[in-house]
Design a protein around this motif. Structure first.
Motif, short mmCIF file in Angstrom:
data_model
loop_
_atom_site.label_atom_id
_atom_site.label_comp_id
_atom_site.label_asym_id
_atom_site.label_seq_id
_atom_site.Cartn_x
_atom_site.Cartn_y
_atom_site.Cartn_z
N MET A 30 9.74 -2.57 12.37
CA MET A 30 10.26 -1.29 12.86
C MET A 30 9.08 -0.34 13.03
O MET A 30 8.32 -0.13 12.08
CB MET A 30 11.26 -0.71 11.85
N PRO A 31 8.96 0.21 14.19
CA PRO A 31 7.83 1.11 14.43
C PRO A 31 7.96 2.42 13.64
O PRO A 31 9.01 3.07 13.64
CB PRO A 31 7.88 1.39 15.93
N GLY A 32 6.90 2.76 12.91
CA GLY A 32 6.84 4.05 12.24
C GLY A 32 7.40 4.10 10.85
O GLY A 32 7.00 4.95 10.06
N VAL A 33 8.34 3.23 10.48
CA VAL A 33 8.91 3.24 9.13
C VAL A 33 9.17 1.81 8.67
O VAL A 33 9.35 0.91 9.48
CB VAL A 33 10.24 4.04 9.05
N ASP A 34 9.22 1.64 7.35
CA ASP A 34 9.60 0.33 6.83
C ASP A 34 11.08 0.34 6.49
O ASP A 34 11.77 1.35 6.65
CB ASP A 34 8.75 -0.03 5.61
#
Length: 164
Positions: free
Chosen positions: A1-5
């Motif tokens: 997921m881009p930007g967050v886990d």
């Protein structure tokens, strides 16, 4: 997921006012014990391994959608071991227990041992609907989303301890 886990995504979803239930689908290895505990605190209602058969995933979605919690058996033992090795009870959570009635506290302790509403009702000589009411009220009073969070709360508050 881009930007967050996944953990941050779970936190963000749980923080919304939407009636959302979250299941983590993970590869899970022995180094993820703290991840599981953090995810439960963040509002995750279930953990399932990616190797689970499709019918288990479908069953997990139904279980969590019905307001129940779910831990893959391989994860359950690790969670129990994590809580068994946990430090002393959190004083803030212990203090929050004072908000509950004696009966709600009894119900919470039995939920934490893994009993169903029907089993709790039989143990406490109550109707199953009464147990459901107690569970709903204690979740509301403690600001918890579901039974999985209630189990974590019961252990973190010191209400129950592994092996008891």
């Amino acid at each position: 997921m881009p930007g967050v886990d996944g953990l941050e995504a779970a936190r963000r979803l749980a923080a919304t006012d939407l009636p959302t239930r979250i299941i983590v689908l993970t590869t899970f290895d022995e180094d993820e014990d703290e991840y599981v505990a953090a995810a439960l605190r963040a509002g995750v209602s279930g953990f399932l391994l990616k190797v689970a058969p499709p019918e288990d995933l479908v069953a997990a979605v139904h279980t969590v959608a019905a307001g129940q919690g779910l831990l893959d058996p391989a994860v359950t033992l690790r969670v129990i071991e994590h809580f068994a090795a946990a430090p002393a009870p959190d004083p803030e959570r212990t203090g929050a227990l004072a908000q509950l009635t004696e009966r709600e506290t009894d119900v919470l302790a039995l939920v934490a041992t893994g009993l169903t509403n029907a089993e709790i009702a039989a143990r406490l000589y109550l109707g199953e609907a009464t147990v459901k009411t107690h569970v709903s009220r204690l979740l509301l009073e403690l600001g918890l989303r579901d039974r999985v969070q209630a189990v974590a709360f019961a252990y973190e508050s010191g209400l129950v301890t592994p092996g008891r």
